[in-house]
Design a protein around this motif. Structure first.
Motif, mmCIF file in Angstrom:
data_model
loop_
_atom_site.group_PDB
_atom_site.id
_atom_site.type_symbol
_atom_site.label_atom_id
_atom_site.label_comp_id
_atom_site.label_asym_id
_atom_site.label_seq_id
_atom_site.Cartn_x
_atom_site.Cartn_y
_atom_site.Cartn_z
ATOM 1 N N THR A 382 -14.957 -18.274 23.696
ATOM 2 C CA THR A 382 -14.380 -19.566 24.058
ATOM 3 C C THR A 382 -15.457 -20.444 24.679
ATOM 4 O O THR A 382 -16.480 -19.944 25.139
ATOM 5 C CB THR A 382 -13.233 -19.393 25.082
ATOM 6 O OG1 THR A 382 -13.713 -18.556 26.139
ATOM 7 C CG2 THR A 382 -12.016 -18.776 24.452
ATOM 8 N N LEU A 383 -15.208 -21.727 24.720
ATOM 9 C CA LEU A 383 -16.192 -22.679 25.249
ATOM 10 C C LEU A 383 -15.773 -23.200 26.607
ATOM 11 O O LEU A 383 -14.587 -23.358 26.884
ATOM 12 C CB LEU A 383 -16.308 -23.882 24.314
ATOM 13 C CG LEU A 383 -16.819 -23.626 22.898
ATOM 14 C CD1 LEU A 383 -16.865 -24.934 22.142
ATOM 15 C CD2 LEU A 383 -18.199 -23.013 22.950
ATOM 16 N N SER A 384 -16.771 -23.450 27.455
ATOM 17 C CA SER A 384 -16.480 -24.156 28.696
ATOM 18 C C SER A 384 -17.710 -24.950 29.091
ATOM 19 O O SER A 384 -18.809 -24.673 28.628
ATOM 20 C CB SER A 384 -16.093 -23.172 29.800
ATOM 21 O OG SER A 384 -17.207 -22.354 30.108
ATOM 22 N N ARG A 385 -17.494 -25.924 29.945
ATOM 23 C CA ARG A 385 -18.623 -26.723 30.397
ATOM 24 C C ARG A 385 -19.409 -25.894 31.398
ATOM 25 O O ARG A 385 -18.837 -25.234 32.254
ATOM 26 C CB ARG A 385 -18.114 -27.994 31.061
ATOM 27 C CG ARG A 385 -19.085 -29.134 31.031
ATOM 28 C CD ARG A 385 -18.474 -30.332 31.695
ATOM 29 N NE ARG A 385 -17.357 -30.875 30.917
ATOM 30 C CZ ARG A 385 -17.514 -31.788 29.952
ATOM 31 N NH1 ARG A 385 -18.712 -32.229 29.673
ATOM 32 N NH2 ARG A 385 -16.476 -32.235 29.283
ATOM 33 N N ASN A 386 -20.724 -25.903 31.277
ATOM 34 C CA ASN A 386 -21.537 -25.132 32.203
ATOM 35 C C ASN A 386 -21.448 -25.719 33.595
ATOM 36 O O ASN A 386 -21.580 -26.920 33.796
ATOM 37 C CB ASN A 386 -22.990 -25.132 31.715
ATOM 38 C CG ASN A 386 -23.887 -24.418 32.679
ATOM 39 O OD1 ASN A 386 -24.655 -25.046 33.380
ATOM 40 N ND2 ASN A 386 -23.760 -23.124 32.761
#
Ligand SMILES: [Zn+2]
Length: 604
Positions: A382-386
């Motif tokens: 999944t993607l998330s903002r760093n």
């Protein structure tokens, strides 16, 4: 005096280790390019043992004050550049950026950073070694390696030259290198960056967890929410893209405290080594003895193995087909980054989900990389903002990538949503997953995509009772005698093996199981079965770890079997009437199973 001696020792070490020649070669590259930079970056390989032997104080300096030690090498290198006229464009010592790359650290406890311990010492700014499994990585972004500043007052002598050069040091944030509130030492005018000299490098952020934390994914904490703390690693320049999700690494680095939107301890990585699991040298005496007793037949050993496997969960002699398949899937995994098509995925159709669940849980626990997918998280990345505000997008592993070189047990297949099942099907078919990173959403101009190989076998089951209860239209999709109407037929087909464990199948004898459970209730020590006493879980762990790393070849009999089967399958495929009954993937896996069987039995 001591500083001078230190420089002398550094020069001797550079000369003896071949580092000086490499430095001269690197300088030649810069000199030939004729390009003028704010800073010139050099990696110097340091073997701490050699340095300590040569001059203990310098060795101590490198290990415990790496930033100061780098300055010693910086001035030695500057003298070399000037006396040997190595880089014509280089003007000041500050333009030399030295990165000391350590080959190793002394194997003493004080150099190890235990990820489970708190608090982490980030104030001493020295090298530590740590070990962990990668659970997330970011996309690669740029950072400023070095920049040139000039005095804004044109009358000031520092409005020219390389008096003000700022270089990235381990642990520093972007704002420490580039800011607009620096003042000239001479005239106190503000400094301005000369942008055409800025040197950019690559940066990537990786999150690791302690290896022990993987146990949280192994079975027993079923449906219990849990969380663990990850540690952030900064990879720069040549270290970028050197770490992959799911792998375990040893990292030498300097702990540091990064203050952005939040304060966190991070590690500025210096060197990375991939860890390999220790392959046991052999199998236990118990199994060795069994092997010699059964050597007359190439199938006996495997048959007995399946018979006694997990005998504290199911009575010996029951569920043998299923247990044999589980063992086959387990030995098909490998620690050696082999071709991913070696995986053997298993789907079980059962009406006894409780028992199957326990059996599968036990089996994945025999493996360091056996992951039981917790329902509360995602199977795929999944993607998330760093969170470090670097503009990079963080890709979180998910269970499948964490189970690298192992098994990912995803529980009841019908408990997953339709879109997740579609994703699973595509992964099973392609053995890879592509993550799309929409630029717009993450504040980037361009869309990106990253593809990860999925190197694990998937295990799952379908609850037959709930399947038939929820669905009255039984004739919808029939595979043999089994009703799988809840699960799309093409998804079922992508699993390598489909095992039927319903009441009418020989895989599911009710009576012995009941008896076994009752006996266990009476005798909690579980000493009833001689077999379970003789072959411990540890024996099986050793056996599987040993067997899966064997290189096997077909025996003549196996090859003949495969040949015969291919001939038969060709006949089936060309036959129009029967051709539709057996899919191409089913045929592929039939052959695959013979290969697995030979790995289990013949090789040992
Ligand atoms: Zn000035």
């Amino acid at each position: 005096m001591s500083n001078l001696k230190m420089k002398e020792a550094a020069l001797i070490y550079l000369d003896r280790s071949g580092g000086l020649q490499k430095f001269i070669d690197d300088c030649k590259y810069y000199n030939d390019s004729k390009q003028s930079y704010a800073v010139y970056r050099f990696n110097i390989l340091i073997n701490p043992s050699d340095v300590v032997e040569l001059y203990a104080e310098l060795g101590n300096h490198i290990l415990h004050h790496p930033l100061k030690a780098a300055q010693v090498f910086q001035s030695v290198c500057f003298i070399a550049v000037k006396t040997l006229s190595l880089i014509g464009q280089l003007q000041t010592e500050t333009q030399i950026n030295i990165v000391l790359k350590l080959t190793h650290l002394p194997s003493l406890p004080s150099y190890c950073l235990d990820l489970c311990e708190f608090p982490v010492d980030y104030t001493s700014q020295r090298f530590y070694i740590m070990q962990g499994i990668v659970i997330a990585i970011t996309t690669v972004t740029k950072y400023t390696q070095g920049a040139r500043f000039l005095c804004s007052d044109e009358a000031c002598p520092f409005s020219k030259g390389f008096q003000y050069v700022r270089v990235h040091v381990p642990g520093a944030t972007e704002s420490a290198t580039i800011r607009n509130d620096f003042l000239c030492n001479l005239c106190s005018s503000s400094l301005q960056e000369d942008r055409k000299f800025r040197v950019l490098g690559d940066k990537q952020i990786v999150e690791i967890i302690a290896t022990e934390a993987l146990h949280a994914f192994q079975g027993y904490s079923k449906n219990q929410p849990f969380r663990f703390q990850s540690l952030t690693i900064f990879l720069r320049d040549e270290l970028v893209n050197k770490m992959n999700i799911g792998n375990e690494y040893k990292i030498i680095g300097i702990p540091t405290c990064v203050k952005t939107s939040q304060t966190a301890v991070c590690i500025e990585a210096n060197s990375i080594t991939l860890c390999h699991l220790k392959v046991p040298s052999g199998i236990s005496d118990n199994f060795r003895c069994l092997l010699s007793l059964t050597s007359s037949s190439c199938w006996k050993f495997t048959a007995i193995l399946a018979n006694i496997f997990a005998s504290h969960i199911v009575p010996p002699g029951t569920y043998n087909l299923l247990k044999l398949c589980l063992l086959m899937s387990l030995v098909q995994t490998s620690d050696r980054n082999k071709e991913s098509e070696d995986c053997l995925d298993i789907l079980i159709i059962t009406s006894d989900t409780l028992l199957i669940d326990r059996l599968l849980n036990f089996s994945i626990n025999l493996f360091p990389h056996g992951i039981r997918h917790p329902g509360s998280t995602e199977i795929f990345p999944t993607l998330s903002r760093n969170k470090y505000g670097t503009g990079a997008v963080s890709i979180q592993a998910g269970s499948a990538l964490l189970a690298k070189d192992g098994i990912c047990f995803i529980g009841d297949l019908s408990s997953h949503k339709k879109d997740k099942l579609e994703q699973l099907q595509s992964v099973l078919e392609s053995r890879s997953i592509t993550v799309y990173i929409p630029g717009k959403k993450f504040g980037d101009d361009i869309d990106q995509q990253m593809t990860f190989p999925v190197q694990c076998s998937f295990w799952s089951f379908v609850d037959m009772d709930s399947s038939s209860r929820r669905n009255t239209q039984k004739n919808n999709t029939l595979i043999g005698q089994m009703d799988c109407s809840l699960i799309p037929a093409n998804l079922v087909e992508t699993f390598g093996l489909l095992i039927n464990c319903n009441e009418s199948s020989p895989c599911h004898p009710h009576f012995p199981t009941v008896q076994h459970t009752l006996k266990k209730a009476i005798d909690p020590e579980g000493l009833f079965y001689f077999a379970s006493k003789q072959f411990t879980t540890e024996d099986f762990e050793k056996l599987l770890a040993f067997a899966k790393n064997l290189d096997v070849e077909f025996s003549l009999e196996a090859e003949r079997m495969i040949h015969g089967y291919y001939l038969a399958s060709r006949r089936i495929r060309t036959d129009f009437i029967y051709g539709s009954k057996l899919s191409a993937s089913a045929l592929k896996y039939l052959g695959h199973c013979i290969l697995c069987c030979s790995k289990c039995s013949i090789s040992l």
